[in-house]
Design an enzyme around this catalytic site. Structure first.
Site, mmCIF file in Angstrom:
data_model
loop_
_atom_site.group_PDB
_atom_site.id
_atom_site.type_symbol
_atom_site.label_atom_id
_atom_site.label_comp_id
_atom_site.label_asym_id
_atom_site.label_seq_id
_atom_site.Cartn_x
_atom_site.Cartn_y
_atom_site.Cartn_z
ATOM 1 C CE1 TYR A 1 -4.213 1.001 -0.307
ATOM 2 C CE2 TYR A 1 -4.507 -1.081 0.842
ATOM 3 C CZ TYR A 1 -5.023 -0.054 0.062
ATOM 4 O OH TYR A 1 -6.314 -0.086 -0.335
ATOM 5 C CD GLU B 1 -4.596 5.457 1.002
ATOM 6 O OE1 GLU B 1 -4.620 6.332 1.882
ATOM 7 O OE2 GLU B 1 -5.425 4.531 0.934
ATOM 8 C CG ASP C 1 -7.361 10.566 -24.665
ATOM 9 O OD1 ASP C 1 -6.427 9.762 -24.784
ATOM 10 O OD2 ASP C 1 -8.491 10.246 -24.242
ATOM 11 C CB THR D 1 -4.250 4.102 -22.091
ATOM 12 O OG1 THR D 1 -4.285 4.098 -23.518
ATOM 13 C CG2 THR D 1 -5.555 4.657 -21.561
ATOM 14 C CE LYS E 1 -6.811 2.522 -25.959
ATOM 15 N NZ LYS E 1 -6.906 3.174 -24.651
ATOM 16 N NE ARG F 1 -6.962 -3.202 -19.712
ATOM 17 C CZ ARG F 1 -7.217 -3.218 -21.015
ATOM 18 N NH1 ARG F 1 -6.605 -4.072 -21.798
ATOM 19 N NH2 ARG F 1 -8.086 -2.398 -21.529
HETATM 20 N N1 DSN Z 1 -11.728 1.155 -25.208
HETATM 21 C C1 DSN Z 1 -10.690 1.989 -25.758
HETATM 22 C C2 DSN Z 1 -10.592 1.809 -27.224
HETATM 23 O O1 DSN Z 1 -10.850 0.716 -27.657
HETATM 24 O O2 DSN Z 1 -10.238 2.731 -27.942
HETATM 25 C C3 DSN Z 1 -10.880 3.394 -25.367
HETATM 26 O O3 DSN Z 1 -11.333 3.472 -24.077
#
Ligand code: DSN
Length: 390
Positions: A46, A48, A196, A222, A225, A231
C-alpha cells in the site's frame, strides 16, 4: 497454480490469443518482462500518497519504482522535468481524463471534444458519461465530405461557445492531428488544450506520429495500446504558475483514488524503457506501414475506408456502405468466426446508431508485434474481403 479453475481459464485465453489475428486497435501484446513486473510482489504494497510523502510505512522501494517510472516517461517523450509534471498513478484512460477535468475544470464548465460517433471517446464529454453530466458538453463532428476534422468549423464553435477545455484525441480517428491548429483554436477562446494520445502514444514515442507536447497544456495516455505496456494511464501537466501539478496530484489522492498499484507502475516503467530502444522505432514505423497497406488493399477490394486511408495504426472501415455491404456487428461476427478479431464501430454521421453501427475499426499494433509485414497485410485484406462477402 494451485487454483486449477483459474489456471485453466488463463491457459484457454492464452490459446485463444495465439489462435486469432488480433486487429483490435486498442490492444497489443506485452513482453514477458512487463508480465513479470505486473505479477510481482509489488502488488502487496500500500502506498497512498507520492514518493517521499506516503501515509503508510515501508515505501523505500516502491518510491524508487514510481520515481523511475516518472523519469522514464519524461525521457521517452523528450520532456524536461522543470517543464512537465507527471502522475503515473491513474489506472486507465477514463479515470485519468476524469481526474484531469476534476482538477482543472470547474464543475459546470464546458468540455469541447469530438463526438463518439465521429471517433471521440465517451470521456470527451459524451452526454452519457459523467464527463458530459458534471461539465457541459460541446461535441464536434467531422466534415461530412472529407471525413476529417474541419479546423475552421472548430474555431467558429470555440469562439462562439468559449469552452474551458478542448480535448484533442480520439479512439477512432485514423489521421494525423494538427496540434498547432488545435493550440491556435484553444488560444482563440482562452481554453486549455488537453491531448488524449492514448491511441497513438507509442507512435509518438517511436517517431511515427507528431508529438503533441510542444502545443498541449496537459496530455493523457493509456499505456496498453500502441505503447505496448500494461493497462494503466499517465497524465502529464505543464509546470508553471497555474500550479496544475499541485492541483492534479491533490485531485488524484485524496480527491478521487487511494493506493496506487505499484506493480502496474513498475510494469509501465518496463514498457517505457522498451519503447526507448531502437527496435521500438522500427516497430512504430512498421505499425503505420502495415495499416496503410491494409487500408489501401481493402479500398482496392471495394470497401469504403473512412477519410480514404490512415496515417496511424488505425483504420475505420464502412462495411455497411448504404446497404451494399453488411452492418458492423455482422461484419465483426463473421470475421470472428474466421479467426479475425475486430470491433464494430460507428462511422462519421452513422445512419445506423451506436449499438448496431455501420462499420468496424481495425488496428495493426498487435499483429505488428507478432512480426507481420506489408505482404501479410495484402493477404489479410483478401481474406477479410472473402469472409465479408460470403
Ligand atoms: N476502449 C478503448 C478503445 O478501444 O479505444 C478506449 O477506451
Amino acid at each position: 497454480m494451485k487454483d486449477k479453475q483459474i489456471e485453466k481459464l488463463i491457459k484457454e485465453e492464452e490459446k485463444r490469443q495465439k489462435s486469432v489475428v488480433n486487429l483490435i486497435a486498442s490492444e497489443n501484446i506485452v513482453s514477458d518482462d512487463v508480465l513479470k513486473a505486473l505479477g510481482s510482489k509489488l502488488t502487496n504494497k500500500y502506498a497512498e500518497g507520492y514518493p517521499g510523502k506516503r501515509y503508510y510505512g515501508g515505501n523505500q522501494v516502491v518510491d524508487k519504482v514510481e520515481l523511475l517510472c516518472i523519469a522514464r516517461a519524461l525521457k521517452l517523450f523528450k520532456l524536461k522535468p522543470e517543464d512537465w509534471h507527471v502522475n503515473v498513478q491513474l489506472l486507465s484512460g477514463s479515470p485519468a481524463n476524469f481526474a484531469l477535468y476534476s482538477a482543472l475544470v470547474p464543475v459546470g464548465g464546458k468540455i469541447m471534444g469530438m463526438k463518439l460517433t465521429s471517433g471521440g471517446h465517451l470521456t470527451h464529454g459524451h452526454p452519457l458519461s459523467m464527463t458530459g453530466k458534471l461539465w457541459k458538453p460541446l461535441q464536434f463532428e467531422l466534415d461530412k465530405n472529407t471525413e476529417v476534422i474541419d479546423y475552421e468549423a472548430l474555431k467558429t464553435l470555440a469562439i462562439t461557445e468559449k469552452p474551458d477545455i478542448i480535448v484533442c484525441g480520439f479512439t477512432a480517428y485514423p489521421r494525423i492531428v494538427d496540434f498547432k491548429k488545435f493550440r491556435e483554436i484553444a488560444d482563440s477562446c482562452g481554453a486549455l488544450l488537453h491531448v488524449d494520445m492514448s491511441h497513438f502514444a507509442g507512435l509518438v514515442a517511436g517517431g511515427a506520429y507528431p508529438s503533441p507536447f510542444p502545443y498541449a497544456d496537459t496530455v493523457m495516455t493509456t499505456t496498453h495500446k500502441s505503447l505496448r505496456g500494461p493497462r494503466q494511464a499517465i497524465l502529464f501537466v505543464k509546470k508553471d504558475a497555474r500550479e496544475f501539478d499541485k492541483k492534479l496530484d491533490k485531485m488524484v489522492i485524496p480527491g478521487l483514488f487511494g493506493g496506487p498499484h505499484e506493480n502496474n507502475i513498475a510494469a509501465v516503467a518496463v514498457a517505457l524503457a522498451e519503447a526507448m530502444k531502437p527496435e521500438f522505432k522500427k516497430y512504430a514505423k512498421q505499425v503505420v506501414k502495415n495499416a496503410k497497406v491494409l487500408a489501401k488493399e481493402l479500398q482496392k477490394l471495394g470497401w469504403h475506408i473512412i477519410s480514404g486511408g490512415t496515417d496511424s495504426h488505425l483504420i475505420l472501415m464502412d462495411t455497411w456502405m448504404d446497404g451494399k455491404g453488411v452492418p458492423g456487428k455482422i461484419a465483426s461476427d463473421k470475421l470472428e468466426k474466421a479467426g479475425i478479431i475486430v470491433n464494430m464501430n460507428t462511422i462519421p454521421g452513422d445512419p445506423r446508431g451506436v449499438m448496431d453501427p455501420s462499420g468496424i475499426r481495425l488496428g495493426t499494433c498487435a499483429e505488428t508485434t507478432r512480426g507481420k509485414k506489408e505482404a501479410d497485410m495484402v493477404k489479410l485484406a483478401v481474406r477479410m474481403d472473402k469472409v465479408l462477402r460470403n
